[in-house]
Design a protein around this motif. Structure first.
Motif, mmCIF file in Angstrom:
data_model
loop_
_atom_site.group_PDB
_atom_site.id
_atom_site.type_symbol
_atom_site.label_atom_id
_atom_site.label_comp_id
_atom_site.label_asym_id
_atom_site.label_seq_id
_atom_site.Cartn_x
_atom_site.Cartn_y
_atom_site.Cartn_z
ATOM 1 N N GLN A 1 45.811 28.667 28.042
ATOM 2 C CA GLN A 1 44.608 29.497 28.190
ATOM 3 C C GLN A 1 44.252 30.187 26.877
ATOM 4 O O GLN A 1 43.088 30.225 26.484
ATOM 5 C CB GLN A 1 44.809 30.555 29.277
ATOM 6 N N CYS A 2 45.257 30.752 26.226
ATOM 7 C CA CYS A 2 44.990 31.504 24.990
ATOM 8 C C CYS A 2 44.525 30.603 23.855
ATOM 9 O O CYS A 2 43.636 30.982 23.089
ATOM 10 C CB CYS A 2 46.223 32.302 24.583
ATOM 11 N N LEU A 3 45.109 29.413 23.730
ATOM 12 C CA LEU A 3 44.630 28.485 22.702
ATOM 13 C C LEU A 3 43.213 28.032 23.015
ATOM 14 O O LEU A 3 42.378 27.907 22.119
ATOM 15 C CB LEU A 3 45.562 27.276 22.576
ATOM 16 N N GLN A 4 42.939 27.803 24.293
ATOM 17 C CA GLN A 4 41.614 27.334 24.697
ATOM 18 C C GLN A 4 40.538 28.379 24.401
ATOM 19 O O GLN A 4 39.446 28.037 23.944
ATOM 20 C CB GLN A 4 41.621 26.978 26.177
ATOM 21 N N ASN A 5 40.836 29.657 24.647
ATOM 22 C CA ASN A 5 39.809 30.676 24.413
ATOM 23 C C ASN A 5 39.955 31.381 23.062
ATOM 24 O O ASN A 5 39.295 32.382 22.824
ATOM 25 C CB ASN A 5 39.747 31.681 25.576
ATOM 26 N N ASP A 6 40.802 30.847 22.203
ATOM 27 C CA ASP A 6 40.965 31.334 20.823
ATOM 28 C C ASP A 6 41.362 32.813 20.768
ATOM 29 O O ASP A 6 40.936 33.552 19.895
ATOM 30 C CB ASP A 6 39.687 31.090 20.016
ATOM 31 N N SER A 7 42.232 33.235 21.689
ATOM 32 C CA SER A 7 42.703 34.618 21.684
ATOM 33 C C SER A 7 44.139 34.728 21.175
ATOM 34 O O SER A 7 44.773 35.773 21.333
ATOM 35 C CB SER A 7 42.598 35.220 23.086
ATOM 36 N N ILE A 8 44.642 33.657 20.563
ATOM 37 C CA ILE A 8 46.013 33.645 20.058
ATOM 38 C C ILE A 8 46.115 32.753 18.834
ATOM 39 O O ILE A 8 45.363 31.789 18.692
ATOM 40 C CB ILE A 8 46.991 33.145 21.152
ATOM 41 N N ASP A 9 47.008 33.127 17.948
ATOM 42 C CA ASP A 9 47.482 32.231 16.891
ATOM 43 C C ASP A 9 48.975 32.107 17.088
ATOM 44 O O ASP A 9 49.678 33.115 17.259
ATOM 45 C CB ASP A 9 47.193 32.791 15.494
ATOM 46 N N ILE A 10 49.476 30.885 17.104
ATOM 47 C CA ILE A 10 50.902 30.626 17.246
ATOM 48 C C ILE A 10 51.353 29.901 15.992
ATOM 49 O O ILE A 10 50.829 28.842 15.665
ATOM 50 C CB ILE A 10 51.214 29.754 18.480
#
Length: 159
Positions: free
Chosen positions: A46-55
């Motif tokens: 979800q976070c990668l899809q909505n660009d709310s995270i960098d890993i």
């Protein structure tokens, strides 16, 4: 050693690392670890899809041996963060075989720079005793004002 942004193909391996990280301080049952594993996969997707995270991951010999994340949040502008843009760093973990080589520090540096590029005026994190010195050297300060509430009662005994 290579450091790069994680992608969707990396997520199952990241979930394995996250379960290892959680179990390092206190071992949990296989059933509970399965819940954490499945929820970690959903969270990262979800976070990668909505660009709310960098890993950020560290790779050696085609294996992911370390990871760290920065999540992005928007709070109402206030006196301690005038634009409201806040980052939360978490999941910094290095496989035990590769510790004490500066990998976590390198990942932390990358994550902080990513938060700065998004104009985050406040960067938060929680730490274990093992990671505390890394964050203090970087300039993170203890904040005694945080309170926690668990409306569904799902908490660790240590909290």
């Amino acid at each position: 050693m290579e450091f790069r942004n994680a992608n969707f193909d990396d997520i199952p391996k990241l979930a394995v690392l996250r379960v290892k990280m959680i179990n390092e301080e206190k071992p949990y049952s296989d059933d509970y670890n399965k819940i954490i594993f499945d929820n970690t996969i959903s969270f990262f997707e979800q976070c990668l899809q909505n660009d709310s995270i960098d890993i950020i991951i560290a790779i050696t010999n085609s294996d992911i041996i370390a990871m760290g994340c920065v999540n992005y949040f928007l709070y109402p502008p206030n006196d301690w963060c005038p634009n409201g843009k806040t980052a939360y760093i978490g999941n910094i973990y290095t496989d035990i075989t590769y510790r004490k080589n500066g990998i976590a520090t390198k990942i932390l540096n990358i994550l902080v720079e990513k938060a700065k590029c998004r104009n985050c005026q406040r960067i938060l994190l929680d730490t274990s005793d093992m990671g505390k010195s890394i964050y203090e050297k970087f300039g993170f300060k203890y904040a005694p004002t945080t309170m926690k509430y668990f409306p569904y009662g799902i908490i660790s005994e240590e909290l």
